[in-house]
Design a protein around this motif. Structure first.
Motif, PDB file in Angstrom:
ATOM      1  N   PHE A  94       2.979   7.586  -6.562  1.00 12.62           N
ATOM      2  CA  PHE A  94       2.840   7.578  -5.109  1.00 12.62           C
ATOM      3  C   PHE A  94       3.232   8.931  -4.528  1.00 12.62           C
ATOM      4  O   PHE A  94       3.869   9.755  -5.176  1.00 12.62           O
ATOM      5  N   LYS A  95       2.838   9.120  -3.272  1.00  8.84           N
ATOM      6  CA  LYS A  95       3.370  10.191  -2.439  1.00  8.84           C
ATOM      7  C   LYS A  95       3.617   9.591  -1.066  1.00  8.84           C
ATOM      8  O   LYS A  95       2.885   8.688  -0.628  1.00  8.84           O
ATOM      9  N   PHE A  96       4.641  10.068  -0.387  1.00  7.04           N
ATOM     10  CA  PHE A  96       4.988   9.496   0.913  1.00  7.04           C
ATOM     11  C   PHE A  96       4.281  10.307   1.992  1.00  7.04           C
ATOM     12  O   PHE A  96       4.879  11.144   2.679  1.00  7.04           O
ATOM     13  N   ASP A  97       2.982  10.060   2.129  1.00  9.08           N
ATOM     14  CA  ASP A  97       2.101  10.821   3.017  1.00  9.08           C
ATOM     15  C   ASP A  97       1.884  10.002   4.290  1.00  9.08           C
ATOM     16  O   ASP A  97       1.210   8.971   4.266  1.00  9.08           O
ATOM     17  N   HIS A  98       2.452  10.448   5.401  1.00 11.02           N
ATOM     18  CA  HIS A  98       2.350   9.693   6.646  1.00 11.02           C
ATOM     19  C   HIS A  98       1.008   9.879   7.342  1.00 11.02           C
ATOM     20  O   HIS A  98       0.643   9.065   8.199  1.00 11.02           O
ATOM     21  N   ILE A 113      -5.182  24.950  -1.804  1.00 10.16           N
ATOM     22  CA  ILE A 113      -6.480  24.428  -2.214  1.00 10.16           C
ATOM     23  C   ILE A 113      -6.324  23.120  -3.004  1.00 10.16           C
ATOM     24  O   ILE A 113      -7.275  22.375  -3.216  1.00 10.16           O
ATOM     25  N   HIS A 114      -5.095  22.857  -3.438  1.00  6.04           N
ATOM     26  CA  HIS A 114      -4.783  21.607  -4.130  1.00  6.04           C
ATOM     27  C   HIS A 114      -3.397  21.139  -3.722  1.00  6.04           C
ATOM     28  O   HIS A 114      -2.485  21.954  -3.517  1.00  6.04           O
ATOM     29  N   VAL A 115      -3.236  19.831  -3.562  1.00  8.60           N
ATOM     30  CA  VAL A 115      -1.915  19.239  -3.381  1.00  8.60           C
ATOM     31  C   VAL A 115      -1.774  18.090  -4.373  1.00  8.60           C
ATOM     32  O   VAL A 115      -2.762  17.475  -4.785  1.00  8.60           O
ATOM     33  N   SER A 116      -0.551  17.808  -4.750  1.00  9.48           N
ATOM     34  CA  SER A 116      -0.272  16.774  -5.730  1.00  9.48           C
ATOM     35  C   SER A 116      -0.389  15.380  -5.107  1.00  9.48           C
ATOM     36  O   SER A 116      -0.362  15.223  -3.887  1.00  9.48           O
ATOM     37  N   GLY A 117      -0.482  14.392  -5.959  1.00  6.55           N
ATOM     38  CA  GLY A 117      -0.463  13.005  -5.516  1.00  6.55           C
ATOM     39  C   GLY A 117       0.866  12.333  -5.791  1.00  6.55           C
ATOM     40  O   GLY A 117       0.978  11.110  -5.670  1.00  6.55           O
ATOM     41  N   HIS A 118       1.867  13.133  -6.181  1.00  2.48           N
ATOM     42  CA  HIS A 118       3.162  12.569  -6.568  1.00  2.48           C
ATOM     43  C   HIS A 118       4.277  13.031  -5.636  1.00  2.48           C
ATOM     44  O   HIS A 118       4.290  14.179  -5.174  1.00  2.48           O
ATOM     45  N   ALA A 119       5.235  12.145  -5.414  1.00  2.00           N
ATOM     46  CA  ALA A 119       6.329  12.380  -4.479  1.00  2.00           C
ATOM     47  C   ALA A 119       7.230  13.522  -4.920  1.00  2.00           C
ATOM     48  O   ALA A 119       7.588  13.624  -6.091  1.00  2.00           O
ATOM     49  N   HIS A 135       0.833  -1.212   0.000  1.00  2.00           N
ATOM     50  CA  HIS A 135       0.000   0.000   0.000  1.00  2.00           C
ATOM     51  C   HIS A 135       0.864   1.257   0.000  1.00  2.00           C
ATOM     52  O   HIS A 135       1.869   1.351   0.708  1.00  2.00           O
ATOM     53  N   ILE A 136       0.411   2.242  -0.767  1.00  2.00           N
ATOM     54  CA  ILE A 136       1.084   3.544  -0.802  1.00  2.00           C
ATOM     55  C   ILE A 136       0.034   4.615  -1.084  1.00  2.00           C
ATOM     56  O   ILE A 136      -0.858   4.408  -1.914  1.00  2.00           O
ATOM     57  N   PRO A 137       0.056   5.749  -0.398  1.00  2.00           N
ATOM     58  CA  PRO A 137      -0.918   6.813  -0.696  1.00  2.00           C
ATOM     59  C   PRO A 137      -0.686   7.436  -2.085  1.00  2.00           C
ATOM     60  O   PRO A 137       0.438   7.520  -2.567  1.00  2.00           O
ATOM     61  N   HIS A 138      -1.767   7.859  -2.676  1.00  2.00           N
ATOM     62  CA  HIS A 138      -1.749   8.578  -3.967  1.00  2.00           C
ATOM     63  C   HIS A 138      -3.061   9.345  -4.038  1.00  2.00           C
ATOM     64  O   HIS A 138      -3.806   9.424  -3.061  1.00  2.00           O
ATOM     65  N   SER A 139      -3.362   9.923  -5.167  1.00  2.00           N
ATOM     66  CA  SER A 139      -4.580  10.729  -5.309  1.00  2.00           C
ATOM     67  C   SER A 139      -5.767   9.889  -5.780  1.00  2.00           C
ATOM     68  O   SER A 139      -6.745  10.433  -6.301  1.00  2.00           O
ATOM     69  N   ILE A 140      -5.691   8.594  -5.594  1.00  2.00           N
ATOM     70  CA  ILE A 140      -6.781   7.677  -5.932  1.00  2.00           C
ATOM     71  C   ILE A 140      -6.683   6.502  -4.967  1.00  2.00           C
ATOM     72  O   ILE A 140      -5.581   6.095  -4.584  1.00  2.00           O
ATOM     73  N   PRO A 141      -7.797   5.947  -4.515  1.00  2.00           N
ATOM     74  CA  PRO A 141      -7.723   4.784  -3.627  1.00  2.00           C
ATOM     75  C   PRO A 141      -7.160   3.553  -4.347  1.00  2.00           C
ATOM     76  O   PRO A 141      -7.138   3.470  -5.577  1.00  2.00           O
ATOM     77  N   GLY A 142      -6.730   2.592  -3.536  1.00  2.62           N
ATOM     78  CA  GLY A 142      -6.312   1.300  -4.084  1.00  2.62           C
ATOM     79  C   GLY A 142      -4.993   1.322  -4.804  1.00  2.62           C
ATOM     80  O   GLY A 142      -4.771   0.504  -5.708  1.00  2.62           O
ATOM     81  N   CYS A 143      -4.102   2.228  -4.427  1.00  2.00           N
ATOM     82  CA  CYS A 143      -2.807   2.332  -5.110  1.00  2.00           C
ATOM     83  C   CYS A 143      -1.775   1.475  -4.385  1.00  2.00           C
ATOM     84  O   CYS A 143      -1.709   1.484  -3.152  1.00  2.00           O
ATOM     85  N   CYS A 144      -0.971   0.743  -5.151  1.00  2.00           N
ATOM     86  CA  CYS A 144       0.059  -0.116  -4.568  1.00  2.00           C
ATOM     87  C   CYS A 144       1.373   0.004  -5.328  1.00  2.00           C
ATOM     88  O   CYS A 144       1.383   0.124  -6.555  1.00  2.00           O
ATOM     89  N   CYS A 145       2.468  -0.038  -4.564  1.00  2.00           N
ATOM     90  CA  CYS A 145       3.771  -0.332  -5.146  1.00  2.00           C
ATOM     91  C   CYS A 145       3.888  -1.849  -5.266  1.00  2.00           C
ATOM     92  O   CYS A 145       3.179  -2.598  -4.586  1.00  2.00           O
TER      93      CYS A 145
END
Length: 543
Positions: free
Chosen positions: A172-176, A370-376, A146-156
């Protein structure tokens, strides 16, 4: 035998090879082939969106024909997440090369919906996986991380071939502290170190520091909604369920009513219901019949089309083409998204039209956060490198500028481009060869792929016009399409001149085939003398 086939057949089956077929040097069409033990495995099968000048073309998809001449079949498809640049081409590819598909539940819902849109009759063998699963695909083991991104169900993916391990990040983004989902499993990531190679997302590799968390937009969006006047039209990437949920919660707190405009928005919330059991707060969502009865200041429209897409909800609202929603001076549009390169003109057109109508437009520029990216960002990439300690580092997913910036983060980086064949071994990871691969062009309406030659012919007609010569030898009809005649009289005279040219050709040719070719060439030459450009000419004269 092709050079590609000769090379593939000479590979050591005990070594893992990776063939990068898309996403390296440009955005979109992400597809990576893993070759091990004479077997082929594909990670992601994405599309790339077409440019504005590509008439009637919706997207580009990879053409696997030359690759599949080297293998009996695809062993398995592993899909990291549900964005179209990673899964959008899979329905078309599966029609020709079926194989088991592994993906998470959210991605599976998106994929099956896309199969319906393509009108595909395939019944894919889909295996739904969960983060933490380890599956065996042929001779490979794949761990879903599992890894966070701007869509559910994202995996490395941690791909293991004997003693060789490749960590394929996908997006991915490394969102703790992400919104609505767990953070990365730091303990597991530490436990797999060191890996042989890391194949890494480069989208934001030029941005210093860490990518802000999705939770950070909550307060900014809440304040925007609280301080905006009139009706609010909110737009973001439709696939970002986390952002949609943040907006719905803000609207509920502020006692606003929400109307949903756009099939993609509705589809995302439908999938959320199926996968997570999520439902918006009761009474929050209204239908079109209730819009006239709402105070304008209490109404929020969540619309698809943050990139200015032609048939999107936002575009139809802004240009007065929506059946149920219209803008008034003093209303507010909130764009919670970045502008994807290539969409600048479309977004600028929407913004300009909104300003013309006296509508306020709030963006990440006017309202930072108002917006943040989904990429590292660079800091996220560095943190992941520190955790899994890759011996070799292969940047992908981005322009060459972004790939080069990403290469700076590791002392043993490997430069690749589309077509690079890389051998992955403990002590040495290197590019062994580079190949050219074709792509196909997907028609906007039928959603069927066409070759470059077919697309070129379509563009030629669109760019230069068309003339059609048809009928009986002594009763010839000449029709023109898309040619800049001065007036109807000019067009009529040109048709008469072409009939005269054909009559001359009748005396100089021996059969109808020769006459049709004469008519095509001489008609084209004549029209070129009038308009400079040489239109497409079709001649079908019969006796």
């Amino acid at each position: 035998m092709s050079h590609l086939k000769t090379t593939i057949e000479s590979l050591d089956p005990k070594k893992l090879h990776v063939l990068f077929m898309g996403g390296c040097g440009s955005f979109g069409m992400n597809i990576t082939a893993y070759i091990y033990g004479d077997k082929l495995y594909l990670v992601d099968v994405g599309l790339a969106f077409a440019s504005d000048y590509e008439i009637g073309i919706d997207s580009h998809v990879p053409d696997l024909t030359s690759l599949m001449e080297c293998f009996d079949q695809v062993e398995a498809y592993f899909i990291t997440h549900g964005h179209e640049d990673h899964v959008g081409a899979l329905p078309l590819i599966l029609e020709r090369w079926p194989a088991p598909v592994y993906m998470t539940a959210w991605t599976e819902k998106i994929f099956m919906d896309r199969i319906q849109k393509f009108g595909s009759r395939i019944q894919p063998e889909v295996h739904v996986v969960s983060p933490g699963d380890r599956i065996r695909g042929g001779n490979l083991f794949v761990d879903w991380v599992h890894i966070p991104h701007s869509i559910p169900g994202c995996c490395c993916l941690l791909i293991t071939a004997d003693k060789t391990t490749v960590f394929h990040t996908g997006d991915f983004k490394f969102d703790h502290q992400p919104f609505g989902e767990p953070g990365p499993d730091v303990g597991f990531l530490k436990s797999i170190a060191p890996v042989t190679a890391m194949i890494a997302d480069s989208t934001n590799s030029g941005h210093e520091g860490k990518c802000p968390s999705e939770t950070s937009v909550q307060e900014t969006i809440y304040q925007c909604f609280k301080t905006s006047q009139g009706m609010i039209v909110f737009s973001t990437f439709s696939s970002n369920f986390w952002r949609l949920r943040i907006v719905l919660e803000a609207c509920s707190k502020l006692k606003k009513k929400v109307f949903l405009s756009g099939a993609s928005i509705l589809k995302t919330l439908e999938i959320a219901s199926q996968v997570f059991g999520y439902h918006p707060p009761e009474g929050l969502i209204i239908d079109e019949s209730q819009i006239p009865h709402q105070e304008r200041s209490s109404l929020v429209v969540i619309a698809s089309g943050s990139q200015g897409e032609p048939r999107s909800g936002l575009r139809r609202i802004v240009f007065g083409e929506h059946k149920h929603v219209s803008l008034n001076a003093g209303d507010t549009i909130i764009l919670s998204s970045r502008v994807i390169p290539g969409n600048e003109k479309s977004v600028a057109m929407i913004t300009s039209e909104a300003h013309k109508k006296g509508v306020y437009v709030r963006t990440n520029k006017s309202d930072p956060g108002i917006h943040v990216s989904g990429h590292a960002h660079r800091g996220d990439l560095s943190e992941l490198i520190e955790l899994i300690q890759p011996k070799h580092y292969i940047p992908v997913h981005g322009t060459f500028t972004q790939l080069k910036a990403n290469e700076e983060l590791h002392p043993h980086s490997v430069s690749v481009e589309n077509g690079s064949l890389v051998r992955v071994a403990e002590r040495n990871v290197k590019v062994e060869d580079t190949f050219d691969f074709d792509k196909l062009f997907v028609d906007s309406w039928s959603q069927r792929p066409m070759s470059y030659e077919s697309m070129r012919k379509r563009h030629k007609i669109g760019d230069s016009g068309l003339a059609v010569i048809s009928g009986h030898l002594f009763n010839i009809d000449v029709e023109f399409f898309g040619l800049p005649f001065d007036n109807e009289a000019h067009q009529t005279k040109s048709a008469e001149d072409i009939r005269a040219i054909i009559a001359e050709g009748h005396h100089k040719t021996e059969n109808l085939d020769d006459l049709n070719e004469w008519a095509r060439l001489h008609c084209r030459r004549y029209l070129s003398s009038l308009f400079v450009k040489k239109p497409v000419v079709i001649s079908k004269i019969f006796s």
